[in-house]
Write a protein that holds these residues in place. Structure first.
Motif: not given
Length: 124
Positions: A24-26, A32-42
């Protein structure tokens, strides 16, 4: 292609590769966020800073590419960024490695110590 467009393209390419692997990708709505995406690997949520490089090896560096990670505006500390994902045009792939804190740059190749990070979507 200018740097901003190349960076945006890299972010979407990385998200697409993660989705192909059924993560899952958010992505934040604001840049302005320090991260470019969040990965949910379960198992957990992983904050990823994505970079892109068009650099080629220097003649004396035996087929390795030096890629800067930090810029003057941001400090990617370990409490804000879990992983870096760096697209290399030269190697035609991703180098995905944990943020060990204070990293200013990384030297990547397909034969050196960082080869284990090439296209490594394990997020362990």
């Amino acid at each position: 292609m200018d740097n901003n467009k190349r960076g945006c393209l890299a972010e979407y390419l990385f998200a697409t590769e993660c989705m192909k692997r059924e993560f899952e990708v958010s992505m934040p709505l604001m840049d302005s966020s320090l991260y470019d995406c969040i990965i949910d690997n379960g198992k957990r949520l992983i904050r990823v800073q994505i970079k892109s490089s068009i650099k080629v090896p220097e003649k004396d560096r035996h087929n390795s590419v030096h890629i800067p990670l930090q810029n003057n505006k941001r400090n990617y500390c370990t409490d804000k960024i879990d992983y870096f994902a760096v697209w290399s045009d030269y190697f035609k792939g991703w180098f995905i490695f944990p943020n060990s804190g204070g990293m200013q740059s990384i030297r990547v190749s397909l034969s050196g110590k960082n080869k284990k990070f090439f296209n490594n979507f394990a997020f362990e």
